[in-house]
Every structure is written in C-alpha cells, then in structure tokens.
Design a protein around this motif. Structure first.
Motif, PDB file in Angstrom:
ATOM      1  N   GLY A 274       0.803  -1.220   0.000  1.00  0.00           N
ATOM      2  CA  GLY A 274       0.000   0.000   0.000  1.00  0.00           C
ATOM      3  C   GLY A 274       0.838   1.273   0.000  1.00  0.00           C
ATOM      4  O   GLY A 274       0.591   2.199   0.775  1.00  0.00           O
ATOM      5  N   PHE A 275       1.831   1.339  -0.867  1.00  0.00           N
ATOM      6  CA  PHE A 275       2.666   2.537  -0.969  1.00  0.00           C
ATOM      7  C   PHE A 275       1.871   3.699  -1.548  1.00  0.00           C
ATOM      8  O   PHE A 275       0.977   3.511  -2.376  1.00  0.00           O
ATOM      9  N   PRO A 276       2.184   4.931  -1.149  1.00  0.00           N
ATOM     10  CA  PRO A 276       1.564   6.094  -1.797  1.00  0.00           C
ATOM     11  C   PRO A 276       1.975   6.162  -3.259  1.00  0.00           C
ATOM     12  O   PRO A 276       3.098   5.773  -3.614  1.00  0.00           O
ATOM     13  N   PRO A 277       1.103   6.635  -4.127  1.00  0.00           N
ATOM     14  CA  PRO A 277       1.384   6.615  -5.571  1.00  0.00           C
ATOM     15  C   PRO A 277       2.663   7.342  -5.957  1.00  0.00           C
ATOM     16  O   PRO A 277       3.288   7.008  -6.963  1.00  0.00           O
ATOM     17  N   SER A 278       3.063   8.343  -5.190  1.00  0.00           N
ATOM     18  CA  SER A 278       4.205   9.171  -5.579  1.00  0.00           C
ATOM     19  C   SER A 278       5.555   8.543  -5.270  1.00  0.00           C
ATOM     20  O   SER A 278       6.587   9.039  -5.725  1.00  0.00           O
ATOM     21  N   ILE A 279       5.593   7.449  -4.526  1.00  0.00           N
ATOM     22  CA  ILE A 279       6.877   6.970  -4.004  1.00  0.00           C
ATOM     23  C   ILE A 279       7.803   6.468  -5.100  1.00  0.00           C
ATOM     24  O   ILE A 279       9.033   6.541  -4.976  1.00  0.00           O
ATOM     25  N   PHE A 280       7.255   5.977  -6.213  1.00  0.00           N
ATOM     26  CA  PHE A 280       8.103   5.456  -7.297  1.00  0.00           C
ATOM     27  C   PHE A 280       8.069   6.349  -8.535  1.00  0.00           C
ATOM     28  O   PHE A 280       8.465   5.923  -9.619  1.00  0.00           O
ATOM     29  N   GLN A 281       7.610   7.577  -8.389  1.00  0.00           N
ATOM     30  CA  GLN A 281       7.575   8.492  -9.521  1.00  0.00           C
ATOM     31  C   GLN A 281       8.941   9.125  -9.760  1.00  0.00           C
ATOM     32  O   GLN A 281       9.749   9.284  -8.832  1.00  0.00           O
ATOM     33  N   ILE A 282       9.201   9.486 -11.028  1.00  0.00           N
ATOM     34  CA  ILE A 282      10.434  10.188 -11.369  1.00  0.00           C
ATOM     35  C   ILE A 282      10.305  11.643 -10.923  1.00  0.00           C
ATOM     36  O   ILE A 282       9.304  12.304 -11.192  1.00  0.00           O
ATOM     37  N   LYS A 283      11.310  12.133 -10.231  1.00  0.00           N
ATOM     38  CA  LYS A 283      11.305  13.520  -9.766  1.00  0.00           C
ATOM     39  C   LYS A 283      11.764  14.456 -10.888  1.00  0.00           C
ATOM     40  O   LYS A 283      12.418  14.026 -11.849  1.00  0.00           O
ATOM     41  N   PRO A 284      11.435  15.744 -10.789  1.00  0.00           N
ATOM     42  CA  PRO A 284      11.855  16.693 -11.839  1.00  0.00           C
ATOM     43  C   PRO A 284      13.358  16.727 -12.068  1.00  0.00           C
ATOM     44  O   PRO A 284      13.810  17.025 -13.184  1.00  0.00           O
ATOM     45  N   ASN A 285      14.153  16.436 -11.029  1.00  0.00           N
ATOM     46  CA  ASN A 285      15.610  16.440 -11.201  1.00  0.00           C
ATOM     47  C   ASN A 285      16.143  15.145 -11.796  1.00  0.00           C
ATOM     48  O   ASN A 285      17.351  14.969 -11.935  1.00  0.00           O
ATOM     49  N   GLY A 286      15.241  14.213 -12.156  1.00  0.00           N
ATOM     50  CA  GLY A 286      15.650  12.969 -12.787  1.00  0.00           C
ATOM     51  C   GLY A 286      15.894  11.831 -11.832  1.00  0.00           C
ATOM     52  O   GLY A 286      16.065  10.682 -12.270  1.00  0.00           O
TER      53      GLY A 286
ATOM     54  N   TYR B 172      12.349   0.555   0.641  1.00  0.00           N
ATOM     55  CA  TYR B 172      13.193  -0.619   0.873  1.00  0.00           C
ATOM     56  C   TYR B 172      12.889  -1.239   2.235  1.00  0.00           C
ATOM     57  O   TYR B 172      12.698  -2.457   2.347  1.00  0.00           O
ATOM     58  N   ALA B 173      12.824  -0.424   3.261  1.00  0.00           N
ATOM     59  CA  ALA B 173      12.562  -0.938   4.608  1.00  0.00           C
ATOM     60  C   ALA B 173      11.188  -1.594   4.687  1.00  0.00           C
ATOM     61  O   ALA B 173      11.013  -2.626   5.350  1.00  0.00           O
ATOM     62  N   GLU B 174      10.206  -1.004   4.021  1.00  0.00           N
ATOM     63  CA  GLU B 174       8.853  -1.562   4.063  1.00  0.00           C
ATOM     64  C   GLU B 174       8.789  -2.927   3.372  1.00  0.00           C
ATOM     65  O   GLU B 174       8.105  -3.845   3.834  1.00  0.00           O
ATOM     66  N   VAL B 175       9.508  -3.065   2.260  1.00  0.00           N
ATOM     67  CA  VAL B 175       9.522  -4.351   1.568  1.00  0.00           C
ATOM     68  C   VAL B 175      10.204  -5.405   2.434  1.00  0.00           C
ATOM     69  O   VAL B 175       9.710  -6.542   2.574  1.00  0.00           O
ATOM     70  N   LEU B 176      11.319  -5.058   3.062  1.00  0.00           N
ATOM     71  CA  LEU B 176      11.993  -6.015   3.936  1.00  0.00           C
ATOM     72  C   LEU B 176      11.117  -6.397   5.127  1.00  0.00           C
ATOM     73  O   LEU B 176      11.141  -7.554   5.576  1.00  0.00           O
ATOM     74  N   LYS B 177      10.341  -5.452   5.642  1.00  0.00           N
ATOM     75  CA  LYS B 177       9.403  -5.776   6.732  1.00  0.00           C
ATOM     76  C   LYS B 177       8.415  -6.855   6.291  1.00  0.00           C
ATOM     77  O   LYS B 177       8.053  -7.740   7.064  1.00  0.00           O
ATOM     78  N   GLY B 178       7.970  -6.762   5.041  1.00  0.00           N
ATOM     79  CA  GLY B 178       7.042  -7.760   4.525  1.00  0.00           C
ATOM     80  C   GLY B 178       7.664  -9.148   4.500  1.00  0.00           C
ATOM     81  O   GLY B 178       7.023 -10.143   4.882  1.00  0.00           O
ATOM     82  N   PHE B 179       8.910  -9.219   4.054  1.00  0.00           N
ATOM     83  CA  PHE B 179       9.603 -10.513   4.048  1.00  0.00           C
ATOM     84  C   PHE B 179       9.861 -11.009   5.468  1.00  0.00           C
ATOM     85  O   PHE B 179       9.713 -12.203   5.758  1.00  0.00           O
ATOM     86  N   ALA B 180      10.252 -10.098   6.359  1.00  0.00           N
ATOM     87  CA  ALA B 180      10.526 -10.496   7.742  1.00  0.00           C
ATOM     88  C   ALA B 180       9.262 -11.037   8.415  1.00  0.00           C
ATOM     89  O   ALA B 180       9.316 -12.023   9.174  1.00  0.00           O
TER      90      ALA B 180
END
Length: 461
Positions: free
Chosen positions: A314-326, A351-359
């Motif tokens: 359930g990540f926020p939509p913006s977390i994997f978006q490309i920023k204006p600075n590239g 990264y931490a959230e994904v590892l929490k899921g595996f843990a």
C-alpha cells in the motif's frame, strides 16, 4: 555530453561475450527483419573471462552485489545529468556481455575486427582509435581510421553536435567531440565519427551500415583493459544508440529470456531483435507503458505498489515516480544483477517496508535469521532441510502485475538463503535476478514493456 560509468571499474557482472559467426559461428537465426545470437557468460565456464571457479558461494555473492551496486550508482549518476540508413534485410550478430550486451563485428573498408560492450542504460558507441596517445591495452589491434576509406568525422553541423538538444560539442569549428568522465576515475575522450560497420545479413554475407560512433584517442582507468574489448555499444533510447540508429528496422524492439542462474553462475542466452522475437499467446503476456524521463533514456516503468507473499504493502502513488531532477523512479535493467528498492524516497523508505514484509512472512514460518550474511543483503535466514516455501514479490502496474517466483526472489544456498534485494539510493531498479525465466520484450516503438513466464532453458541455442 558527460556521463558516468562506474561499472567500468567493476568486474563485469555476468559477462556475455559477443561471438559472431566471424569468430565462433555464433549466428543463430535469421529472418527478414530480425536477428538473434547465442551468448557466452563471464561467470560461465564457456567464457574467456571465467574467473570465479575458486570462489565460495558467499564470495561470489559479495562480488556480484558490489557489481550490482556499482552498476546502479552509474545509472543513478547518468540520470542526473537523422534519417536511418537501414537496409530492410540487415542482421546484426550480437550477444549479451557482462552488465550490458556486446557485439563482435568488423568496421571500416579494411574489415577491422572489434568487440564492444553493449550498454542498455546508455547510448554512446565508441572504440579506441589510432593515433591514441593514452589508450588502455587491448588484445585486438587498435582500429586505425586512416587506413579506412569509409571513415569520416561527424560535422559540427550535425544535430548531435549542434543546437540546444545536442549530445556532443563542437571544438575549433571542426571536430564534434565528447569527453565522458566516469566515476572511479575512468574516462574517455573521442571524436564523433561515421564508419561502415559490417554486420551479417545471413550466415555467410555481411552488409556495411553507416554508424555514428566515437573514435576514442584518450581512455584511462578502464577495467576491461587487456581483453579483446575496446569500447562501448549503446542500446538505450538515446538518439545516438544503436537501437535508435536501427529503429527503422527493428522498431526499437529487442528481447531476452534469462535462464535460471545455477550457483550464481548465469547460463548462456539468446538476445533477439525485431521479428526474431517470439510471438507469445496474448493471454499469457503482461505489459506496462515505458515512462519518459526528463533527464535520461532508461527504461522506466510506472510502478504503483508492491506485494510480498501476496500481501499488498500500500505505498503512496508518488513513491516510485520520477522527480523533476531525474532522480527516483523505477526502471528495468538487465545490467543490475539484483533488484534495488529506493530507501531515500520523499514519500518514505520503500526498501525498509519491503523487507518488513519478508521479515513478517518468515517470522510466521519461525525461521531464524543468520548472524552473518553476504555484504549487501540485510535479510538472510537459516534454511531448514528441504525448505522451499519462499515468498513471492509482485510489482503492480496500471495495466498488469509482474510476479517474481519465490525461488528467483532469493539467493539460495544449501544452509541459508537471503532476500535478493539491495538498498537503492534515490532510485529503484528491477534487476536481472528477478527476471529469471521471464520473456522480456522491450518495445520502444510502441512504448511498452512486455513480459511473460517462460522456460528460458528452451531459448538457449
């Protein structure tokens, strides 16, 4: 146009040396508008660069982790920063090599042999040229443009060297040049030029193709010195890449299928272009749009969310978006061995959230974490006898989902296993380890990445 290639100063990840029919009868198939080649891999016993036979599994892993970090650091730094004369029957013998793809062919009227690493994250094409005051040693003779009647320098009036969107710079009103400064101290300076690159049109004949490339006269601290390799062969969306110069032929389409890595040693594979790409049943194919970046030519994807073992984070939509600075974003790259998840996103530490899921998953299995793990992997567990309930990971896109089989989500040893994800810094990358047994099709003409499960052992020839 400055760029960085930190990977050049690293040992190549799973070097797939190009061996064309000219050298080792590597040409596999030929169709009217497509071509494909067999690959030999650096960490495979078939490769001339095979150097890991005396390493333990843990030592191999640590080496590959360091290379994967180096590759992503390079791509991260790069992101901050004419008519196609294509006969419709041309075929290019090429393979994957190392972090990239590689090609072996001849250039010039004298038929000079060259081998170049092909970089899926960059566009530059260059080889060392005489006279060369500062060249690294290479096993093949250095190309001499003065001996070729088909060689010419690129004029400063060319769009690559003129205007606001130029890739190179004009010096003294005569020469179109670039100076690539690479991280780790490596660099190359080259004169932008044109030359006849001779590729196979069938199993016995070649055809000259006029290619824009860099004639390098000053290359320093390059890691592949003392090998046959003399430069780089770009395949990104950049206008100067080989894929762009060949776009009229292949519509910027190429494909591969990575066979499972056995004891972290990748197997040979086939890189396919154009109509040599297999037609897949529509019901078995997933796809997602390729996303344009304001600063780079990488193959970005519109990642929306991630699931671990079927549980959506359930990540926020913006977390994997490309920023204006590239910076930021999520792209696929076969050169990065392991997947990287951004730990520095403005919307949170993905990264931490994904590892929490595996843990959480492995905690429910009552598995015990190991006291020590290969450098770079933060989550490793002791492996009970016959344990194979490895958690899957799913990337959610607008159009479809990309699910990584649990076996390919981890690096598995007899007595332990590690979650095969590395910490990303301002970027997330889908690496090659998580592409095992997947047919991956880059369709730049349609702006789409396609993927499907496949037994890639059947694609080896």
């Amino acid at each position: 146009m400055p760029s960085t290639l930190g990977f050049i100063n690293s040992k190549l990840l799973f070097c797939l040396l190009v061996t064309s029919i000219l050298y080792h009868s590597a040409f596999v198939t030929s169709k009217p508008t497509g071509f494909s080649l067999r690959a030999v891999i650096d960490d495979s016993p078939e490769s001339p660069l095979y150097l890991i036979e005396n390493l333990t599994i843990a030592e191999r892993l640590e080496r590959l982790i360091k290379i994967s970090y180096s590759r992503v650091n390079y791509l991260n730094l790069v992101s901050s920063g004419d008519a196609k004369l294509v006969p419709d029957n041309i075929r290019i013998p090429m393979l994957r090599d190392a972090l990239y793809y590689a090609v072996a062919f001849t250039i010039g009227s004298q038929g000079h042999p060259v081998k170049l690493l092909m970089d899926t994250g960059g566009g530059l094409i260059w080889t060392q040229c005489l006279p060369c005051p500062n060249c690294f040693p290479q096993k093949l003779p250095i190309y001499n443009p003065a001996a070729s009647t088909s060689y010419a320098t690129l004029p400063c009036s060319h769009p690559f060297c003129n205007g606001d969107r130029r890739l190179y710079n004009c010096e003294h009103g005569r020469y179109c040049v670039y100076n690539a400064q690479y991280s780790g101290g490596a660099s190359t300076s080259a004169i932008a030029s044109t030359e006849a690159f001779h590729f196979f049109v069938d199993q016995h004949s070649t055809h000259p193709f006029n290619v824009i490339f860099g004639c390098s006269y000053d290359s320093r601290d390059i890691a592949f010195m003392n090998t046959d390799i003399s430069g780089i062969f770009g395949l990104s969306f950049s206008p100067d890449s080989m894929a762009s110069q060949f776009s009229a032929l292949i519509q910027h389409r190429f494909s591969y299928c990575l066979a499972p890595f056995d004891d972290v040693t990748p197997r040979p594979l086939v890189l396919r272009f154009g109509e040599d790409i297999p037609q897949l049943p529509p019901q078995s194919v997933g796809s997602t749009q390729l996303i344009a970046s304001p600063t780079s030519y990488f193959f970005y994807l519109g990642l929306k969310d991630i699931s671990v073992a079927g549980h959506r984070i359930g990540f926020p939509p913006s977390i994997f978006q490309i920023k204006p600075n590239g910076l930021g974003g999520f792209f696929i790259d076969s050169g990065a061995l392991f997947t990287h998840i951004d730990a520095d996103a403005l919307a949170g530490n993905a990264y931490a959230e994904v590892l929490k899921g595996f843990a959480a998953y492995y905690g429910s299995k009552y598995l015990k974490q190991t006291g020590a793990s290969p450098e770079g992997f933060e989550l490793c567990y002791e492996r009970p006898p016959n344990f194979d309930e490895f958690a899957t990971l799913t990337f959610h896109f607008d159009e479809s989902v990309y699910t990584v089989n649990g076996q390919y989500m981890h690096v598995i040893a007899p007595n332990f296993f590690c979650v095969g994800i590395l910490k990303g810094s301002s970027v997330s990358v889908l690496g090659a380890w998580q592409q095992q047994n997947k047919r991956i099709i880059y369709d730049g003409g349609r702006g789409v990445l396609e993927f499907a499960d496949e037994n890639c052992m059947n694609d080896i020839a």
